[in-house]
Design a protein around this motif. Structure first.
Motif, PDB file in Angstrom:
ATOM      1  N   TYR A  68     -46.140  15.048  21.313  1.00 47.93           N
ATOM      2  CA  TYR A  68     -46.644  15.981  20.313  1.00 47.93           C
ATOM      3  C   TYR A  68     -47.839  16.705  20.910  1.00 47.93           C
ATOM      4  O   TYR A  68     -48.475  16.208  21.850  1.00 47.93           O
ATOM      5  CB  TYR A  68     -47.111  15.237  19.051  1.00 47.93           C
ATOM      6  CG  TYR A  68     -45.998  14.676  18.210  1.00 47.93           C
ATOM      7  CD1 TYR A  68     -45.052  15.507  17.617  1.00 47.93           C
ATOM      8  CD2 TYR A  68     -45.913  13.306  17.983  1.00 47.93           C
ATOM      9  CE1 TYR A  68     -44.046  14.986  16.825  1.00 47.93           C
ATOM     10  CE2 TYR A  68     -44.908  12.779  17.199  1.00 47.93           C
ATOM     11  CZ  TYR A  68     -43.971  13.623  16.625  1.00 47.93           C
ATOM     12  OH  TYR A  68     -42.976  13.106  15.852  1.00 47.93           O
ATOM     13  N   LYS A  69     -48.187  17.857  20.354  1.00 49.53           N
ATOM     14  CA  LYS A  69     -49.367  18.582  20.812  1.00 49.53           C
ATOM     15  C   LYS A  69     -50.572  17.646  20.712  1.00 49.53           C
ATOM     16  O   LYS A  69     -50.776  17.004  19.692  1.00 49.53           O
ATOM     17  CB  LYS A  69     -49.594  19.831  19.957  1.00 49.53           C
ATOM     18  CG  LYS A  69     -50.727  20.672  20.460  1.00 49.53           C
ATOM     19  CD  LYS A  69     -50.867  21.949  19.668  1.00 49.53           C
ATOM     20  CE  LYS A  69     -52.029  22.731  20.247  1.00 49.53           C
ATOM     21  NZ  LYS A  69     -52.176  24.009  19.622  1.00 49.53           N
ATOM     22  N   GLY A  70     -51.334  17.573  21.776  1.00 51.25           N
ATOM     23  CA  GLY A  70     -52.486  16.678  21.814  1.00 51.25           C
ATOM     24  C   GLY A  70     -52.156  15.289  22.335  1.00 51.25           C
ATOM     25  O   GLY A  70     -53.023  14.433  22.442  1.00 51.25           O
ATOM     26  N   GLY A  71     -50.890  15.043  22.685  1.00 52.55           N
ATOM     27  CA  GLY A  71     -50.479  13.737  23.171  1.00 52.55           C
ATOM     28  C   GLY A  71     -50.971  13.440  24.575  1.00 52.55           C
ATOM     29  O   GLY A  71     -51.438  14.329  25.295  1.00 52.55           O
ATOM     30  N   LYS A  72     -50.852  12.172  24.955  1.00 49.16           N
ATOM     31  CA  LYS A  72     -51.337  11.724  26.257  1.00 49.16           C
ATOM     32  C   LYS A  72     -50.281  10.889  26.967  1.00 49.16           C
ATOM     33  O   LYS A  72     -49.456  10.233  26.339  1.00 49.16           O
ATOM     34  CB  LYS A  72     -52.601  10.872  26.099  1.00 49.16           C
ATOM     35  CG  LYS A  72     -53.762  11.624  25.506  1.00 49.16           C
ATOM     36  CD  LYS A  72     -54.983  10.747  25.420  1.00 49.16           C
ATOM     37  CE  LYS A  72     -56.113  11.520  24.757  1.00 49.16           C
ATOM     38  NZ  LYS A  72     -57.383  10.809  24.868  1.00 49.16           N
ATOM     39  N   ILE A  73     -50.357  10.913  28.296  1.00 42.98           N
ATOM     40  CA  ILE A  73     -49.496  10.098  29.146  1.00 42.98           C
ATOM     41  C   ILE A  73     -50.395   9.143  29.926  1.00 42.98           C
ATOM     42  O   ILE A  73     -51.348   9.575  30.570  1.00 42.98           O
ATOM     43  CB  ILE A  73     -48.696  10.956  30.142  1.00 42.98           C
ATOM     44  CG1 ILE A  73     -47.792  11.937  29.414  1.00 42.98           C
ATOM     45  CG2 ILE A  73     -47.893  10.055  31.094  1.00 42.98           C
ATOM     46  CD1 ILE A  73     -47.132  12.960  30.318  1.00 42.98           C
ATOM     47  N   GLY A  74     -50.080   7.859  29.871  1.00 40.08           N
ATOM     48  CA  GLY A  74     -50.730   6.858  30.712  1.00 40.08           C
ATOM     49  C   GLY A  74     -49.702   6.384  31.722  1.00 40.08           C
ATOM     50  O   GLY A  74     -48.585   6.015  31.345  1.00 40.08           O
ATOM     51  N   VAL A  75     -50.039   6.423  32.997  1.00 42.14           N
ATOM     52  CA  VAL A  75     -49.049   6.126  34.022  1.00 42.14           C
ATOM     53  C   VAL A  75     -49.684   5.400  35.201  1.00 42.14           C
ATOM     54  O   VAL A  75     -50.825   5.658  35.550  1.00 42.14           O
ATOM     55  CB  VAL A  75     -48.350   7.441  34.471  1.00 42.14           C
ATOM     56  CG1 VAL A  75     -49.318   8.420  35.078  1.00 42.14           C
ATOM     57  CG2 VAL A  75     -47.198   7.180  35.406  1.00 42.14           C
ATOM     58  N   VAL A  76     -48.935   4.477  35.770  1.00 47.79           N
ATOM     59  CA  VAL A  76     -49.278   3.897  37.063  1.00 47.79           C
ATOM     60  C   VAL A  76     -48.384   4.633  38.043  1.00 47.79           C
ATOM     61  O   VAL A  76     -47.157   4.582  37.941  1.00 47.79           O
ATOM     62  CB  VAL A  76     -48.991   2.376  37.114  1.00 47.79           C
ATOM     63  CG1 VAL A  76     -49.286   1.826  38.497  1.00 47.79           C
ATOM     64  CG2 VAL A  76     -49.797   1.650  36.054  1.00 47.79           C
ATOM     65  N   VAL A  77     -48.981   5.358  38.964  1.00 45.28           N
ATOM     66  CA  VAL A  77     -48.206   6.252  39.819  1.00 45.28           C
ATOM     67  C   VAL A  77     -48.855   6.343  41.199  1.00 45.28           C
ATOM     68  O   VAL A  77     -50.053   6.105  41.345  1.00 45.28           O
ATOM     69  CB  VAL A  77     -48.092   7.637  39.143  1.00 45.28           C
ATOM     70  CG1 VAL A  77     -49.416   8.354  39.114  1.00 45.28           C
ATOM     71  CG2 VAL A  77     -47.020   8.494  39.755  1.00 45.28           C
ATOM     72  N   ALA A  78     -48.065   6.677  42.192  1.00 43.93           N
ATOM     73  CA  ALA A  78     -48.590   6.867  43.544  1.00 43.93           C
ATOM     74  C   ALA A  78     -49.510   8.082  43.578  1.00 43.93           C
ATOM     75  O   ALA A  78     -49.257   9.081  42.893  1.00 43.93           O
ATOM     76  CB  ALA A  78     -47.436   7.043  44.531  1.00 43.93           C
ATOM     77  N   ASP A  79     -50.557   8.009  44.388  1.00 46.32           N
ATOM     78  CA  ASP A  79     -51.519   9.111  44.459  1.00 46.32           C
ATOM     79  C   ASP A  79     -50.901  10.409  44.960  1.00 46.32           C
ATOM     80  O   ASP A  79     -51.451  11.482  44.755  1.00 46.32           O
ATOM     81  CB  ASP A  79     -52.744   8.742  45.286  1.00 46.32           C
ATOM     82  CG  ASP A  79     -52.458   8.470  46.756  1.00 46.32           C
ATOM     83  OD1 ASP A  79     -51.279   8.485  47.176  1.00 46.32           O
ATOM     84  OD2 ASP A  79     -53.436   8.227  47.499  1.00 46.32           O
ATOM     85  N   ARG A  80     -49.709  10.340  45.551  1.00 47.00           N
ATOM     86  CA  ARG A  80     -49.085  11.563  46.051  1.00 47.00           C
ATOM     87  C   ARG A  80     -48.770  12.556  44.925  1.00 47.00           C
ATOM     88  O   ARG A  80     -48.586  13.738  45.186  1.00 47.00           O
ATOM     89  CB  ARG A  80     -47.849  11.239  46.886  1.00 47.00           C
ATOM     90  CG  ARG A  80     -46.707  10.599  46.150  1.00 47.00           C
ATOM     91  CD  ARG A  80     -45.558  10.294  47.126  1.00 47.00           C
ATOM     92  NE  ARG A  80     -44.431   9.736  46.426  1.00 47.00           N
ATOM     93  CZ  ARG A  80     -43.906   8.550  46.671  1.00 47.00           C
ATOM     94  NH1 ARG A  80     -44.413   7.798  47.617  1.00 47.00           N
ATOM     95  NH2 ARG A  80     -42.875   8.127  45.984  1.00 47.00           N
ATOM     96  N   ILE A  81     -48.737  12.089  43.684  1.00 50.12           N
ATOM     97  CA  ILE A  81     -48.498  12.985  42.551  1.00 50.12           C
ATOM     98  C   ILE A  81     -49.646  14.002  42.421  1.00 50.12           C
ATOM     99  O   ILE A  81     -49.449  15.118  41.971  1.00 50.12           O
ATOM    100  CB  ILE A  81     -48.290  12.195  41.236  1.00 50.12           C
ATOM    101  CG1 ILE A  81     -47.551  13.033  40.206  1.00 50.12           C
ATOM    102  CG2 ILE A  81     -49.594  11.726  40.649  1.00 50.12           C
ATOM    103  CD1 ILE A  81     -46.090  13.103  40.409  1.00 50.12           C
ATOM    104  N   LEU A  82     -50.845  13.602  42.857  1.00 44.55           N
ATOM    105  CA  LEU A  82     -52.001  14.493  42.795  1.00 44.55           C
ATOM    106  C   LEU A  82     -52.280  15.197  44.117  1.00 44.55           C
ATOM    107  O   LEU A  82     -52.886  16.268  44.130  1.00 44.55           O
ATOM    108  CB  LEU A  82     -53.257  13.713  42.382  1.00 44.55           C
ATOM    109  CG  LEU A  82     -53.249  13.104  40.984  1.00 44.55           C
ATOM    110  CD1 LEU A  82     -54.543  12.335  40.740  1.00 44.55           C
ATOM    111  CD2 LEU A  82     -53.046  14.164  39.921  1.00 44.55           C
ATOM    112  N   ILE A  83     -51.838  14.604  45.221  1.00 45.17           N
ATOM    113  CA  ILE A  83     -52.236  15.087  46.540  1.00 45.17           C
ATOM    114  C   ILE A  83     -51.170  15.938  47.229  1.00 45.17           C
ATOM    115  O   ILE A  83     -51.477  16.967  47.819  1.00 45.17           O
ATOM    116  CB  ILE A  83     -52.611  13.887  47.443  1.00 45.17           C
ATOM    117  CG1 ILE A  83     -53.834  13.169  46.874  1.00 45.17           C
ATOM    118  CG2 ILE A  83     -52.864  14.326  48.867  1.00 45.17           C
ATOM    119  CD1 ILE A  83     -54.135  11.845  47.547  1.00 45.17           C
ATOM    120  N   ASN A  84     -49.920  15.521  47.185  1.00 49.33           N
ATOM    121  CA  ASN A  84     -48.875  16.178  47.984  1.00 49.33           C
ATOM    122  C   ASN A  84     -48.533  17.578  47.488  1.00 49.33           C
ATOM    123  O   ASN A  84     -48.502  17.837  46.284  1.00 49.33           O
ATOM    124  CB  ASN A  84     -47.597  15.335  47.990  1.00 49.33           C
ATOM    125  CG  ASN A  84     -47.718  14.103  48.847  1.00 49.33           C
ATOM    126  OD1 ASN A  84     -48.802  13.753  49.317  1.00 49.33           O
ATOM    127  ND2 ASN A  84     -46.616  13.431  49.046  1.00 49.33           N
TER     128      ASN A  84
END
Length: 171
Positions: A68-84
């Motif tokens: 929904y608008k204003g919703g959030k995602i909490g995730v355990v993820v590899a740093d490549r999602i932010l870097i690559n």
């Protein structure tokens, strides 16, 4: 629990409309090249091109469509999602409504970040993060890399690998 826990393929069977305020996930750390062809063919009908390079990209894109608008995602993820750079199109697609609210590196000495083929004491192949994405976050998502907890100043003006070479994974 049967009403809130769903045991099915999140890529093909998750909602495609706003359904939840929060989505928490620990997606597989698997690049598209390592997904069996049968699943790749099936996922192609459900995953936009910008989210098809990695299963984590597909999961985040799908999760974002369920909020929904204003919703959030909490995730355990590899740093490549932010870097690559390959995740740049995904970050750009999510940027109008999500940004980085919280990012925290997970200690690489923890047991769950050591794949079976890795020996104790050797560097981790995956560098996991606890990541919370939400609206009006202090760090906007952009196509450009985001380096969590790293002072980029020493690297300002230096070329990146992407500037010097095109990297492709062989099959």
């Amino acid at each position: 629990a049967e009403q809130i826990v769903h045991n099915r393929d999140f890529i093909t069977d998750a909602p495609t409309v706003e359904t939840w305020n929060y989505c928490c996930t620990n997606p597989p750390y698997l690049r598209a090249a390592n997904i069996p062809q049968l699943l790749r063919d099936e996922y192609a009908a459900h995953v936009p091109k910008y989210a098809s390079a990695d299963l984590a990209h597909s999961f985040l894109d799908r999760a974002a469509r369920t909020l929904y608008k204003g919703g959030k995602i909490g995730v355990v993820v590899a740093d490549r999602i932010l870097i690559n750079s390959t995740a740049g199109p995904l970050r750009e697609a999510l940027s109008p409504y999500l940004g980085v609210e919280h990012v925290e590196r997970i200690d690489s000495e923890l047991a769950f970040v050591r794949p079976k083929q890795r020996r104790k004491g050797t560097p981790a192949r995956v560098h996991p993060l606890l990541l919370v994405l939400g609206p009006d976050a202090p760090v906007p998502l952009t196509k450009e890399p985001i380096y969590p907890g790293v002072d980029e100043t020493p690297y300002a003006g230096l070329p990146t690998l992407q500037d010097l070479a095109e990297v492709r994974l062989g099959s």
